[in-house]
Design an enzyme around this catalytic site. Structure first.
Site, PDB file in Angstrom:
ATOM      1  N   ASP A 151       0.835  -1.194   0.000  1.00 26.33           N
ATOM      2  CA  ASP A 151       0.000   0.000   0.000  1.00 26.33           C
ATOM      3  C   ASP A 151       0.876   1.252   0.000  1.00 26.33           C
ATOM      4  OD1 ASP A 151      -2.771   1.134   0.434  1.00 26.33           O
ATOM      5  OD2 ASP A 151      -1.787   1.927   2.223  1.00 26.33           O
TER       6      ASP A 151
ATOM      7  N   GLU B 265      15.042 -14.538   0.009  1.00 25.52           N
ATOM      8  CA  GLU B 265      15.418 -15.666   0.863  1.00 25.52           C
ATOM      9  C   GLU B 265      14.385 -16.798   0.757  1.00 25.52           C
ATOM     10  OE1 GLU B 265      16.089 -14.528   4.901  1.00 25.52           O
ATOM     11  OE2 GLU B 265      17.165 -12.695   4.346  1.00 25.52           O
TER      12      GLU B 265
END
Length: 550
Positions: free
Chosen positions: A204, A268
């Site tokens: 957002d 990751e």
């Protein structure tokens, strides 16, 4: 490896946005919940989408309906529990659906523990986690920055005897991203959801994270026809926010480094993605380019280019061509509707139009674009904007700027599942959080499920058509010269090429393809009846043509 399981599954994907408050209520309180989304997963899967974007469901006082987060690592009780979310992840994945969640980190609720500590004194451990500033000598706000929701972007705090910054409601203080400890805490909350199995984040107000550390005043904006405001509303007529050129309260260069930190965290994990919401006026494309290029920041962005009222071939051509020229190695996510703007069937339909034809035309157009695409719940039913009385409004933005701007409640009314059921099958409650218009009932899922020629059936057909052709997912898009309000382009990948021609006018027209294009066969698009004679295409108003090229 299939597209849905590969690392780049997001490239060309179709995302379906669910606004949890309005999807399905299972608790009987008139508000949708996570178990309701689980209950309706079969409907979502039947559309042929790749992922679900969930608007916020975090713990919140709901001043801005979940976009004011008081705990980033917990579920608000009105939506359920963490175990419900875990079940939603598991069952969505079993159906081949990814889960993307809203990450609202530019600001928090003033009820968040971080802000409560920050405002308690000027020397506590989190004193600098939010944006605090001394008043001017006359006691007024530090500068001229404005809130999107009306008034100054500064609120006085009597305990610290300072102002704090808020780009939205005064109860939504902005987090100070210049503070590395605050950044680290935010990234920890992102990791919390990654560890729970989410596949990505819709970020957002992603260009609002940093502010100018010198707190310089914004200059006035030199208004032009191309200028709109962040929320997709004609700001000069309704909101003074649109009078400023927002050079200093957002889109700061330091944001690039943070987005690199965020991307490193996502990398990751396998197959995760980000889509950023960029509201930066006439600089939106430049900002989106900066945020998505290089492969080390966001995976994709969306802007408000196609979330406004303009409906013309030139507008769509310009928006896409500008993105393709400016964003060289980035990626875009196109959408026509979401929870912040008037539904596109209402925005673009003129007197004399059949709204159902506009709904068919719009999804046919959207699925032909290069980029990922996002659908908003209810548009697969052809829902129009709900007309609500002032006393029914809940949106603080709409209440503030009524009556010139009616706010966002009209696109947030509950889904209609069964025409004849109480509350159209959304809830058993005596009263739902927003009323359900009677006009929406005729569009209920149950009404359209097995109806030949339904909008729902057309959405499924177009999404299947797109999914079946790699050239429509990420193939090259080349615009062709046209006359009148026609949009024509080719899509190609490998040995497969398609020609698309769209007539955005309400009257019939003919168009002749260039001599170097040879139409091999016309592709039937349900709901459209164009013709072609050699290389000449004949289209009625709001008509669409598709053909395979030799």
């Amino acid at each position: 490896m299939s597209k849905t399981t590969s690392q780049n599954w997001w490239r060309g994907c179709v995302i379906y946005q669910v606004y949890p408050r309005s999807y399905q209520d299972t608790s009987g309180d008139g508000v949708g919940d996570l178990r309701g989304i689980i209950r309706r997963l079969d409907h979502i899967a039947s559309l042929g989408v790749d992922a679900i974007w969930l608007s916020p469901f975090f713990k919140s006082p709901m001043a801005d309906f979940g976009y004011d987060v008081s705990d980033y690592c917990d579920i608000d009780p009105m939506f359920g529990m963490l175990s419900d979310f875990d079940e939603l992840i598991e069952k969505a994945h079993a159906k081949g659906l990814k889960i993307i969640i809203d990450q609202v980190i530019s600001h928090s609720s003033d009820q968040h523990a971080w802000f409560k500590e920050s405002r308690s004194s000027r020397d506590n451990a989190k004193a600098d986690w939010y944006i605090w500033a001394d008043p001017k000598p006359d006691g007024t706000a530090p500068n001229n920055w404005l809130s999107i929701f009306g008034g100054p972007a500064w609120e006085w705090d009597s305990t610290r005897r300072q102002y704090y910054m808020h780009n939205f409601l005064a109860s939504q203080p902005d987090i100070n991203f210049h503070n590395e400890d605050a950044q680290n805490a935010i990234l920890d909350t992102v990791r919390f959801w990654l560890d729970r199995g989410v596949d990505g984040f819709r970020l957002d107000t992603v260009n609002f994270y940093f502010h100018d550390a010198e707190l310089r005043d914004n200059p006035p904006l030199a208004l032009s026809a191309e200028d709109g405001n962040f929320m997709g509303v004609d700001a000069p007529d309704t909101n003074p926010y649109g009078f400023q050129d927002h050079l200093y309260d957002k889109s700061q260069p330091e944001n690039i480094v943070f987005l690199q930190r965020l991307r490193a965290l996502l990398d990751e994990y396998e197959g995760r993605t980000t889509v950023g919401e960029v509201g930066d006026g006439r600089r939106s494309l430049k900002t989106a380019a900066a945020y998505t290029n290089g492969g080390d920041k966001l995976h994709m962005c969306y802007t408000f280019d196609m979330l406004g009222a303009e409906f013309s071939a030139e507008h769509f051509r310009r928006s896409i061509a500008n993105f393709q020229s400016v964003v060289q190695d980035g990626w875009v996510c196109w959408s026509f509707s979401n929870h912040d703007v008037e539904r596109h069937v209402s925005r673009w339909t003129q007197a004399g139009d059949d709204p159902r034809q506009m709904a068919r035309f719009a999804i046919t157009l959207l699925t032909s674009f290069r980029g990922s695409i996002c659908l908003y719940q209810g548009e697969e039913l052809g829902l129009e904007e709900a007309e609500l009385a002032f006393e029914d409004l809940t949106d603080p933005y709409g209440i503030r700027f009524w009556p010139a701007y009616k706010g966002r409640d009209g696109c947030r009314t509950p889904m209609v599942w069964d025409r004849n059921a109480p509350n159209a099958g959304f809830s058993d409650a005596p009263r739902t959080w927003l009323p359900i218009p009677d006009s929406h009932r005729q569009h209920a899922v149950e009404q359209q499920e097995h109806l030949s020629g339904s909008i729902l059936g057309h959405y499924r057909h177009m999404l299947e058509f797109r999914r079946s052709h790699q050239s429509l997912i990420d193939g090259e898009m080349v615009f062709l010269e046209t006359n009148g309000d026609l949009l024509a382009f080719t899509r190609g990948a490998g040995n497969e090429r398609f020609l698309f021609v769209f007539n955005l006018a309400r009257t019939g027209v003919e168009w002749t393809a260039p001599s170097d294009l040879e139409i091999a066969e016309m592709v039937r698009l349900p709901g459209f009846a164009p013709g072609h004679d050699g290389r000449t295409v004949h289209l009625a108003g709001l008509d669409a043509f598709c053909a395979r090229l030799a």
